[in-house]
Design a protein around this motif. Structure first.
Motif, short mmCIF file in Angstrom:
data_model
loop_
_atom_site.label_atom_id
_atom_site.label_comp_id
_atom_site.label_asym_id
_atom_site.label_seq_id
_atom_site.Cartn_x
_atom_site.Cartn_y
_atom_site.Cartn_z
N LEU A 1 2.09 -5.34 -1.94
CA LEU A 1 1.30 -5.06 -3.13
C LEU A 1 0.64 -3.68 -3.08
CD1 LEU A 1 -0.59 -8.46 -3.46
CD2 LEU A 1 1.17 -7.59 -5.00
N ASP A 2 0.44 -3.13 -4.25
CA ASP A 2 -0.51 -2.03 -4.41
C ASP A 2 -1.89 -2.71 -4.30
OD1 ASP A 2 -2.31 -0.20 -5.72
OD2 ASP A 2 -0.55 0.80 -6.54
N SER A 3 -2.79 -2.17 -3.50
CA SER A 3 -4.01 -2.94 -3.23
C SER A 3 -4.95 -3.06 -4.43
CB SER A 3 -4.76 -2.40 -2.01
OG SER A 3 -5.48 -1.24 -2.30
N LYS A 4 -4.71 -2.28 -5.48
CA LYS A 4 -5.50 -2.50 -6.71
C LYS A 4 -5.19 -3.88 -7.29
CE LYS A 4 -2.08 -0.32 -9.77
NZ LYS A 4 -1.39 -1.55 -10.16
N TYR B 1 4.35 7.62 -7.41
CA TYR B 1 5.06 6.80 -6.45
C TYR B 1 4.68 5.35 -6.67
CZ TYR B 1 0.64 6.52 -3.92
OH TYR B 1 -0.66 6.29 -3.58
N ALA C 1 3.58 1.91 -4.67
CA ALA C 1 3.09 1.42 -3.38
C ALA C 1 3.82 0.13 -3.01
CB ALA C 1 1.59 1.15 -3.48
N ALA D 1 -2.38 4.58 4.29
CA ALA D 1 -2.03 5.99 4.18
C ALA D 1 -2.45 6.51 2.81
CB ALA D 1 -0.52 6.18 4.35
N MET D 2 -2.71 7.79 2.77
CA MET D 2 -3.02 8.44 1.50
C MET D 2 -1.77 9.07 0.89
SD MET D 2 -6.13 7.82 0.84
CE MET D 2 -6.45 8.98 -0.51
N GLY E 1 -3.09 -1.17 1.40
CA GLY E 1 -3.41 -0.05 0.51
C GLY E 1 -4.85 0.39 0.71
N THR E 2 -5.10 1.66 0.46
CA THR E 2 -6.44 2.18 0.74
C THR E 2 -7.45 1.85 -0.36
OG1 THR E 2 -6.01 4.32 -0.31
CG2 THR E 2 -5.48 4.11 2.04
N ASP E 3 -6.97 1.55 -1.58
CA ASP E 3 -7.91 1.43 -2.70
C ASP E 3 -8.91 0.29 -2.52
OD1 ASP E 3 -6.88 3.63 -3.89
OD2 ASP E 3 -5.88 2.59 -5.54
N GLY F 1 0.81 -1.22 0.00
CA GLY F 1 0.00 0.00 0.00
C GLY F 1 0.84 1.27 0.00
N THR F 2 0.15 2.39 -0.07
CA THR F 2 0.82 3.70 -0.07
C THR F 2 1.56 3.95 1.24
OG1 THR F 2 -0.72 4.63 -1.63
CG2 THR F 2 0.33 6.19 -0.18
N LYS G 1 -14.23 3.98 0.69
CA LYS G 1 -13.30 5.01 0.24
C LYS G 1 -14.10 5.91 -0.68
CE LYS G 1 -8.78 6.02 -1.69
NZ LYS G 1 -7.52 5.53 -2.27
C1 SIN Z 1 -3.01 1.09 -2.71
O1 SIN Z 1 -4.21 0.95 -2.52
O2 SIN Z 1 -2.19 0.19 -2.47
C2 SIN Z 1 -2.50 2.36 -3.28
C3 SIN Z 1 -3.28 3.52 -2.84
C4 SIN Z 1 -3.23 3.73 -1.35
O3 SIN Z 1 -2.77 2.93 -0.56
O4 SIN Z 1 -3.72 4.83 -0.97
#
Ligand code: SIN
Length: 312
Positions: free
Chosen positions: A58-61, A27, A29, A118-119, A92-94, A12-13, A166
């Motif tokens: 991982l990037d959560s996407k 950036y 993630a 985090a954002m 990650g937030t996504d 994640g971010t 989100k």
């Molecule tokens: C993610 O979701 O991994 C990238 C975006 C984020 O964490 O805000």
């Protein structure tokens, strides 16, 4: 007595670093290790004894249902350790709301499980990750998080997995909930389930001119369920009817949800009983999909899918 909180890092971010080639505009993630993230928050040791492991980066996407099972297995292992009082998952937030909801339904209730992220990336001049991590550990180490099921903490605010979305693509206040986290109750109804793979359930949006061919394509690709993120109160486009009937005939579960907030009520504005369709109640499409995946994995019969899914 001091609590022991175990951290599971998935990327994640919060673990992101600026891509130097981008001139600071992009950036990546999931780059920074959990040990580096913990080292940036020395106050954690004032709150609890901390242990940590990096389970994904991982990037959560890019997180898949197979990754949910990896996170769940690590969480079950940690929660079974009598020395661990709660866990914090860095994510990650996504797709945080999806993982949080999956875990809410499929982890044993009892000990605290708190997700945070985090954002802003970790190397931002004013990163939000360290404060979020500290807040998540504080929440997990207290008593209040034990009777609520899975929680998320972002931007000094706690949210319940059930009601969290989100809502904004940027800004520290990206997350919203329609109800306060303290109203939440533990769930874990699928916690006894042994799952080696989740059934494929696809999500199809309703919109002006949405093509019916995607329904047949999902069935041909092996979908066992389709969640329809429909307009308004869950209205089925007339042009979809033949393909939906073919899908139902092939044994695919069809679940009506809405792209709007608010309930999709059984047999209201659609012939659910006659067509054999399911309805989401007030579960948003992505969360209805997860509930259906778990219910299909658990082998819920049709009447349970009909009556119990909308109440989740
Ligand atoms: C993610 O979701 O991994 C990238 C975006 C984020 O964490 O805000």
């Amino acid at each position: 007595m001091r609590s022991r909180i175990h951290i599971l890092a998935t990327g994640g971010t919060i673990a992101g670093e600026t891509d130097p080639a981008s001139g600071g505009t992009r950036y990546t993630a999931g780059v920074r290790s959990v040990d580096a993230l913990l080292a940036a928050v020395p106050a954690l040791s004032d709150v609890a004894d901390i242990s940590a492991e990096q389970i994904l980066a991982l990037d959560s996407k890019d997180i898949t249902p197979a990754d949910w099972l990896v996170i769940r297995a690590a969480a079950i292992h940690s929660l079974a350790d009598p020395a661990i009082d709660g866990i914090v998952i860095l994510h990650g937030t996504d797709t945080m709301e999806e993982t949080a909801w999956f875990l809410h339904l499929s982890l044993p209730a009892g000990k605290a499980v708190v997700l945070t992220g985090a954002m802003r990336p970790a190397d931002h001049a004013q990163p939000d990750g360290p404060a979020n991590l500290l807040a998540a550990v504080r929440l997990a180490a207290g008593n209040a998080a034990q009777d609520t099921g899975v929680l998320v903490v972002m931007n000094e605010t706690a949210h319940a997995a059930r009601w969290l979305v989100k809502a904004r693509s940027s800004g520290l206040d990206a997350f919203e909930s329609c109800r306060p986290w303290r109203d939440a109750r533990p769930d874990g109804r699928f916690s006894d389930l042994t799952i080696s793979a989740l059934p494929r359930v696809n999500l199809l949006p309703g919109y002006a001119g949405a093509p019916a061919e995607l329904i047949d394509a999902c069935v041909a690709a092996g979908a066992r369920g389709l969640v329809l993120a429909l307009t308004g109160h869950g209205s089925i486009p007339a042009a979809w009817l033949p393909a939906l009937r073919r899908a139902k005939q092939a044994g695919v579960a069809i679940l009506r949800a809405s792209r709007c907030a608010g309930p999709v009520v059984r047999n209201t504005n659609a012939d659910d009983d006659a067509e054999g369709w399911l309805s989401a109640g007030d579960l948003p499409p992505a969360k209805a999909r997860i509930a259906l995946m778990l219910a299909l994995a658990a082998g819920w019969p049709d009447d349970a899918l009909r009556t119990r899914l909308p109440g989740l």
